[in-house]
Each structure stands twice: as structure tokens, then as C-alpha cells.
Motif scaffolding. Sequence first.
Motif, PDB file in Angstrom:
ATOM      1  N   LEU A 122       0.845  -1.193   0.000  1.00 35.76           N
ATOM      2  CA  LEU A 122       0.000   0.000   0.000  1.00 35.76           C
ATOM      3  C   LEU A 122       0.878   1.239   0.000  1.00 35.76           C
ATOM      4  O   LEU A 122       1.635   1.483   0.942  1.00 35.76           O
ATOM      5  CB  LEU A 122      -0.903   0.015   1.241  1.00 35.76           C
ATOM      6  N   TYR A 123       0.774   2.035  -1.075  1.00 38.43           N
ATOM      7  CA  TYR A 123       1.472   3.316  -1.139  1.00 38.43           C
ATOM      8  C   TYR A 123       0.602   4.330  -0.414  1.00 38.43           C
ATOM      9  O   TYR A 123      -0.609   4.419  -0.690  1.00 38.43           O
ATOM     10  CB  TYR A 123       1.707   3.712  -2.604  1.00 38.43           C
ATOM     11  N   GLN A 124       1.188   5.071   0.509  1.00 33.55           N
ATOM     12  CA  GLN A 124       0.369   5.898   1.398  1.00 33.55           C
ATOM     13  C   GLN A 124       1.159   7.020   2.039  1.00 33.55           C
ATOM     14  O   GLN A 124       2.384   7.052   1.966  1.00 33.55           O
ATOM     15  CB  GLN A 124      -0.212   4.989   2.492  1.00 33.55           C
ATOM     16  N   PHE A 125       0.424   7.953   2.643  1.00 37.41           N
ATOM     17  CA  PHE A 125       0.999   8.984   3.515  1.00 37.41           C
ATOM     18  C   PHE A 125       0.479   8.676   4.910  1.00 37.41           C
ATOM     19  O   PHE A 125      -0.679   8.256   5.052  1.00 37.41           O
ATOM     20  CB  PHE A 125       0.519  10.395   3.162  1.00 37.41           C
ATOM     21  N   SER A 126       1.285   8.959   5.935  1.00 43.84           N
ATOM     22  CA  SER A 126       0.814   8.632   7.289  1.00 43.84           C
ATOM     23  C   SER A 126      -0.374   9.486   7.708  1.00 43.84           C
ATOM     24  O   SER A 126      -1.309   8.994   8.324  1.00 43.84           O
ATOM     25  CB  SER A 126       1.958   8.745   8.302  1.00 43.84           C
ATOM     26  N   MET A 168      -4.091  -0.081  -7.918  1.00 41.15           N
ATOM     27  CA  MET A 168      -5.487   0.258  -7.634  1.00 41.15           C
ATOM     28  C   MET A 168      -5.550   1.543  -6.793  1.00 41.15           C
ATOM     29  O   MET A 168      -5.057   1.592  -5.666  1.00 41.15           O
ATOM     30  CB  MET A 168      -6.135  -0.908  -6.873  1.00 41.15           C
ATOM     31  N   TYR A 169      -6.180   2.577  -7.372  1.00 44.68           N
ATOM     32  CA  TYR A 169      -6.368   3.845  -6.666  1.00 44.68           C
ATOM     33  C   TYR A 169      -7.777   3.875  -6.078  1.00 44.68           C
ATOM     34  O   TYR A 169      -8.586   3.020  -6.395  1.00 44.68           O
ATOM     35  CB  TYR A 169      -6.187   5.013  -7.646  1.00 44.68           C
ATOM     36  N   GLU A 170      -8.054   4.848  -5.267  1.00 43.10           N
ATOM     37  CA  GLU A 170      -9.363   5.110  -4.640  1.00 43.10           C
ATOM     38  C   GLU A 170      -9.571   4.221  -3.399  1.00 43.10           C
ATOM     39  O   GLU A 170      -9.729   2.996  -3.513  1.00 43.10           O
ATOM     40  CB  GLU A 170     -10.544   4.913  -5.606  1.00 43.10           C
ATOM     41  N   SER A 171      -9.598   4.884  -2.256  1.00 42.34           N
ATOM     42  CA  SER A 171      -9.738   4.165  -0.986  1.00 42.34           C
ATOM     43  C   SER A 171     -10.966   3.255  -0.962  1.00 42.34           C
ATOM     44  O   SER A 171     -10.878   2.108  -0.515  1.00 42.34           O
ATOM     45  CB  SER A 171      -9.784   5.161   0.179  1.00 42.34           C
ATOM     46  N   SER A 172     -12.105   3.738  -1.469  1.00 42.10           N
ATOM     47  CA  SER A 172     -13.330   2.923  -1.414  1.00 42.10           C
ATOM     48  C   SER A 172     -13.185   1.663  -2.262  1.00 42.10           C
ATOM     49  O   SER A 172     -13.616   0.580  -1.865  1.00 42.10           O
ATOM     50  CB  SER A 172     -14.533   3.712  -1.930  1.00 42.10           C
ATOM     51  N   GLU A 173     -12.548   1.821  -3.413  1.00 37.79           N
ATOM     52  CA  GLU A 173     -12.367   0.657  -4.288  1.00 37.79           C
ATOM     53  C   GLU A 173     -11.419  -0.358  -3.632  1.00 37.79           C
ATOM     54  O   GLU A 173     -11.651  -1.572  -3.682  1.00 37.79           O
ATOM     55  CB  GLU A 173     -11.810   1.109  -5.650  1.00 37.79           C
ATOM     56  N   ILE A 213       0.672  10.499  -8.776  1.00 33.40           N
ATOM     57  CA  ILE A 213       0.902  10.562  -7.337  1.00 33.40           C
ATOM     58  C   ILE A 213      -0.435  10.807  -6.684  1.00 33.40           C
ATOM     59  O   ILE A 213      -0.938  11.925  -6.653  1.00 33.40           O
ATOM     60  CB  ILE A 213       1.878  11.699  -6.962  1.00 33.40           C
ATOM     61  N   LYS A 214      -1.031   9.725  -6.211  1.00 30.53           N
ATOM     62  CA  LYS A 214      -2.263   9.833  -5.446  1.00 30.53           C
ATOM     63  C   LYS A 214      -2.291   8.633  -4.504  1.00 30.53           C
ATOM     64  O   LYS A 214      -2.027   7.505  -4.933  1.00 30.53           O
ATOM     65  CB  LYS A 214      -3.462   9.818  -6.386  1.00 30.53           C
ATOM     66  N   VAL A 215      -2.588   8.910  -3.258  1.00 27.68           N
ATOM     67  CA  VAL A 215      -2.627   7.832  -2.268  1.00 27.68           C
ATOM     68  C   VAL A 215      -3.991   7.834  -1.574  1.00 27.68           C
ATOM     69  O   VAL A 215      -4.636   8.886  -1.514  1.00 27.68           O
ATOM     70  CB  VAL A 215      -1.499   8.006  -1.221  1.00 27.68           C
TER      71      VAL A 215
END
Length: 123
Positions: free
Chosen positions: A47-51, A108-113, A92-94
Motif C-alpha cells: 500500500l502506497y500511502q501517507f501517514s 489500484m487507486y481510490e480508498s473505497s475501491e 501521485i495519489k494515495v
Amino acid sequence: MKILINFIRNLLGYLIIAVDLITRGTKKKRAPEKQKAINQELTKFSLYQFSACPFCTKTRRAMYKLNLPIEKRNASVGSKHRQELLEGGGRIKVPCLRIEENGQVEWMYESSEIISYLENRFA
Ligand SMILES: N[C@@H](CCC(=O)N[C@@H](CS)C(=O)NCC(=O)O)C(=O)O
């Protein structure tokens, strides 16, 4: 002005993390062999993410509840994972879930998805 906006954004982000830690409840329990098999399957995921991103916190919360120890990769400015995300995923989208399976890589982008996908596959 930009410094103030960043400060407020980070403050809110860390507040969300703190509330999440206090309220996230318990992890899903599985038989040890089943959990071991899932953990093995999850080595193909990251999971690519920001804290301090609220969408990432929401996704991490779902992962915690489903007991899915997916590797987390910090994609903040200046990190090596940021470049991987840009080159592999195209933007660049997390959060962004990277799935490497059957010789193919899916971004896969989009938290809900991401959450629906994990629930359907592992709940
Ligand atoms: N609708 C998206 C929103 C994701 C989003 O806006 N993420 C922000 C961080 S909170 C982002 O990646 N912004 C790009 C950047 O900061 O460079 C989701 O639910 O995943």
C-alpha cells in the motif's frame, strides 16, 4: 500562508490517526493456518500511502479490522516509493494498492475501491 495550511492539514491528519488508534476496535480472528496462508498471499500486495492522509487512514483501518498485514510504503515527497508510484501507477495519489499476481502488476487507486476489493477477497 502555505506553511499555515500545511500545518493545519498535518495537525488534522495526526488527529485522525489518534482517533483511529483509540476507536479502531479489534482485528478479525482466523485459524492460525488460514492467517498464515493469507499473510503469504499478502506478500504480493503493498500500500502506497501517507501517514497523515485521511483516505489512507480509512484504508489502513479497514486493513487492520480485516487483519491484513500489507506492507505500507511511504510515498511522501523525496521518498523512493513516490517515484515508483509515479512510474508504475501513473500518478501521485494515495492510497494506492499495488498487487503483483500471475506475472502482472495492478495499481489500484481510490480508498473505497481498495477497501471493497479487500473485503470481497478476504472478509
Ligand atoms: N478519492 C481519493 C482521494 C485521495 C486523495 O485525495 N489523496 C491525496 C492525499 S490525502 C493525494 O494523494 N494527493 C496528492 C498529493 O498530495 O500529492 C480516495 O478516496 O482515495
